[in-house]
Every structure is written in C-alpha cells, then in structure tokens.
Design a protein around this motif. Structure first.
Motif, mmCIF file in Angstrom:
data_model
loop_
_atom_site.group_PDB
_atom_site.id
_atom_site.type_symbol
_atom_site.label_atom_id
_atom_site.label_comp_id
_atom_site.label_asym_id
_atom_site.label_seq_id
_atom_site.Cartn_x
_atom_site.Cartn_y
_atom_site.Cartn_z
ATOM 1 N N MET A 153 0.838 -1.191 0.000
ATOM 2 C CA MET A 153 0.000 0.000 0.000
ATOM 3 C C MET A 153 0.880 1.252 0.000
ATOM 4 O O MET A 153 1.815 1.342 0.804
ATOM 5 N N PRO A 154 0.589 2.240 -0.857
ATOM 6 C CA PRO A 154 1.324 3.508 -0.786
ATOM 7 C C PRO A 154 0.838 4.339 0.397
ATOM 8 O O PRO A 154 -0.355 4.631 0.519
ATOM 9 N N LEU A 155 1.777 4.705 1.265
ATOM 10 C CA LEU A 155 1.444 5.482 2.457
ATOM 11 C C LEU A 155 2.172 6.818 2.417
ATOM 12 O O LEU A 155 3.310 6.912 1.952
ATOM 13 N N ALA A 156 1.536 7.857 2.937
ATOM 14 C CA ALA A 156 2.215 9.135 3.106
ATOM 15 C C ALA A 156 3.360 8.953 4.096
ATOM 16 O O ALA A 156 3.277 8.110 4.993
ATOM 17 N N PRO A 157 4.459 9.701 3.955
ATOM 18 C CA PRO A 157 5.537 9.611 4.949
ATOM 19 C C PRO A 157 4.994 9.819 6.355
ATOM 20 O O PRO A 157 3.975 10.493 6.546
ATOM 21 N N VAL A 158 5.656 9.254 7.335
ATOM 22 C CA VAL A 158 5.133 9.263 8.706
ATOM 23 C C VAL A 158 4.829 10.681 9.179
ATOM 24 O O VAL A 158 3.766 10.932 9.767
ATOM 25 N N GLU A 159 5.739 11.624 8.924
ATOM 26 C CA GLU A 159 5.510 12.977 9.432
ATOM 27 C C GLU A 159 4.269 13.615 8.817
ATOM 28 O O GLU A 159 3.522 14.338 9.487
ATOM 29 N N ARG A 160 3.993 13.314 7.511
ATOM 30 C CA ARG A 160 2.782 13.866 6.889
ATOM 31 C C ARG A 160 1.545 13.156 7.429
ATOM 32 O O ARG A 160 0.512 13.792 7.690
ATOM 33 N N ALA A 161 1.631 11.837 7.602
ATOM 34 C CA ALA A 161 0.502 11.094 8.163
ATOM 35 C C ALA A 161 0.185 11.582 9.576
ATOM 36 O O ALA A 161 -0.989 11.683 9.959
ATOM 37 N N LEU A 162 1.228 11.898 10.345
ATOM 38 C CA LEU A 162 1.019 12.437 11.698
ATOM 39 C C LEU A 162 0.262 13.760 11.644
ATOM 40 O O LEU A 162 -0.697 13.971 12.400
ATOM 41 N N ALA A 163 0.696 14.653 10.758
ATOM 42 C CA ALA A 163 0.038 15.957 10.656
ATOM 43 C C ALA A 163 -1.432 15.802 10.273
ATOM 44 O O ALA A 163 -2.306 16.464 10.844
ATOM 45 N N ASP A 164 -1.721 14.922 9.318
ATOM 46 C CA ASP A 164 -3.107 14.716 8.911
ATOM 47 C C ASP A 164 -3.929 14.061 10.023
ATOM 48 O O ASP A 164 -5.128 14.341 10.159
ATOM 49 N N ALA A 165 -3.295 13.195 10.804
ATOM 50 C CA ALA A 165 -4.003 12.579 11.925
ATOM 51 C C ALA A 165 -4.281 13.599 13.022
ATOM 52 O O ALA A 165 -5.400 13.696 13.548
#
Length: 335
Positions: A153-165
């Motif tokens: 699965m393509p995932l956003a980089p962790v730091e971007r996923a954190l910001a969106d969360a």
C-alpha cells in the motif's frame, strides 16, 4: 438463466485481489451489466464504494477497506473513465493513505484501531474533484510527498501522516502518544514532525504545542544517549556535557551539548526548533568561532548513522585545534 442469476465471468478468477475497480473488471471482460447482476441482493459481490467492488459477500476486512479507498481515490476523473483503459499495476494512481490509517499500517500501537479501521484518510492532488464518501476521507495537497510502501500500500511519509491525523484529533493524550511513538520508534526526526505540523498550521493549538514540546525533549534525550555511546565506544576524550559558555565578565555565549575545553571544540546536536536552528544557533556559532572555538554541528541523522564517521569528524576538529591560536578564556557552567 434470468437476470437474477449471478454471473461468474471466467477472467475474474485471475484477478490478484478481491477488491477491484470498475475499470479493472472491464479489463477482465466484465461488463457493467454483469457487475450490477453480481451485486444484486444475495449475490456473490457487493459495491464497496462508488466504482469499487468487493468480489465477496462477507464483511470487508481492514485490508479490503484500505485497498478500496485507494482504488476510489486513484480512479481517473469522470470524463476519462470510459475512454482510458485500465493501466497495469494496482490502480491507485497518485493516491496514498494518510492519517491514522497510515500510522496503523506503519505499526503504530498508539493509533486508535477503531478510528483507523472505520475511517481511511487518502491524500490526493489538489486538482482532483473527488468527494469524501462512506469510510473514505479525502485530503488534498498542492504538492504530494513521495509515498512509502507498506504491505503493498502507498502510504504518506510518517511525518505527513502524523500531521493529517493530528488535524482531526482533539484529545491531548492521543496526540502526545502518536508524536512520541514516532520519535521513540525511529520513524522520523522531531524536526520533520515540527515542520509538517507548522505547514499544516497546527502549532496554534495548545494541546499540539504541548505535545511538540514533549517530542523535542524526547528526541534530544534519545540522540544524546547515542552521542554519549559514540564518544565512549571510540575512545574520544570525555567532554563536559550540556554546558553553557560565557565570557569572564558574564556575557552569555550560548549552550552546547558537549565541550572539550583543552581543544576548544564545541558540539551542537541539531534538535532545536526550526526558528532556533536558523536564528539562535547561527548567531551563537559565529560568536564562538570569533573567540577561537571550533563548533561542530551534527544532525540526529548523523548520530543515528555511523558512530565511526562521527568520531572521525570530532577527532579532526581536535587535531586542527593544535594549529590554531589559543582560544579565548571561557567560563563553563552547567546547562
């Protein structure tokens, strides 16, 4: 055979996954009418999302939901769906999972599993005219980051996923737990987290600021521990750790993470906030170097990398001190 009889076109048995888009089914020779017949009440298939089908009558798994969200977000615009043939590959286009669902796929134990399973955030280009629907929440970006791949699965980089969360969370303990796990688990550097939160304009929220402060402290503690080990393992002289340097008259010159007074070498671990990195550190370094002190700045990435390379950098700075004029006398105080 009447219109209520489920159809099982032979090519469909060759698909790689039980979640398929309408375009992928057409590429396997399944017409829209056949797909609709398969999805009749009591049939073997079901519509998971607009234009996305689960080739199974049972409840979708988390994996089904994630793949379905990617297929929904990655499908071509409405005007091109019937004219553009299905492309080779998974059919995700530029879409990638972000937010809590991405963190769960990265293995974060602090990502709330119920929210992660029932809401899938997907990141798409800002130009896409795509609506959030059912369990899919669409997030847009002017510039997409380079995705990471986990479990196909393509995932956003962790730091971007954190910001969106974090953008969707109001519970301070949950935000703090996510940010701390990102740093403790080595998923990303504290500075990268701060940059993404700042870009998302989230640093104005009190509970986010408190969590960021904890992350910066945690990140510094982790990197300092690695730095201590590198100095001792490679036989470097023991420095004075975490000190402030002052002029004899009391003028403050700045704090450093390690100082070797005999060689007049100072080490600064780059874990400050972005403003401190660009303003405070630059001014302190310039002042110290005018007084004959060599300032070595290392990043957390360098500390996590080769300890041997770091020791070479420090030894070189100490050896160069022998060819310089003696540094000014400085007062050293605990920080």
């Amino acid at each position: 055979m009447n219109r209520n009889t489920p159809l099982s076109p032979r090519p469909v048995h060759q698909v790689s996954h039980r979640v398929q888009s309408a375009a992928q089914l057409r590429a396997h020779g399944v017409t829209a009418a056949q797909t609709a017949a398969q999805c009749l009440p009591g049939g073997p298939w079901q519509q998971l999302l607009p234009g996305v089908y689960l080739l199974h009558p049972g409840p979708p798994t988390n994996d089904d939901r994630v793949r379905g969200a990617l297929l929904y977000a990655g499908r071509p615009p409405a005007g091109r769906r019937r004219t553009v043939p299905a492309q080779p590959g998974p059919g995700y286009g530029e879409a990638m999972v972000t937010g809590l669902a991405a963190l769960a796929l990265y293995g974060f134990t602090s990502a709330p599993p119920v929210i992660a399973a029932h809401r899938i955030d997907v990141l798409v280009p800002r130009t896409r005219r795509l609506r959030s629907t059912r369990f899919v929440q669409v997030t847009r970006a002017a510039v997409l980051p380079r995705p990471q791949c986990r479990l196909g699965m393509p995932l956003a980089p962790v730091e971007r996923a954190l910001a969106d969360a974090v953008a969707s969370l109001t519970d301070a303990s949950t935000v703090r737990g996510l940010l701390l796990e990102a740093v403790r688990g080595g998923h990303c550097e504290p500075a990268a987290v701060v940059r993404e939160l700042s870009a998302a304009e989230l640093l104005g929220r009190a509970h986010v600021v408190d969590a960021v402060d904890a992350v910066l402290v945690e990140g510094r503690a982790v990197e300092e521990g690695r730095l201590y080990e590198a100095v001792r393992v490679h036989g470097l002289p023991e420095p004075l750790w975490n000190v402030e340097l002052c002029l004899p008259g009391g003028g403050f010159l700045g704090g450093v993470d390690a100082y070797w007074p005999e060689q007049a070498v100072a080490l600064e671990l780059g874990t400050r906030s972005p403003r401190e990195e660009h303003v405070a550190f630059a001014a302190e370094r310039e002042h110290l170097e005018r007084l004959g002190v060599t300032v070595v700045r290392v990043t957390p990435k360098q500390v996590r990398g080769s300890a041997a390379d770091l020791s070479v950098v420090l030894r070189t700075a100490m050896m160069a001190a022998e060819d310089r004029e003696p540094a000014a006398y400085l007062v050293v105080l605990p920080r």
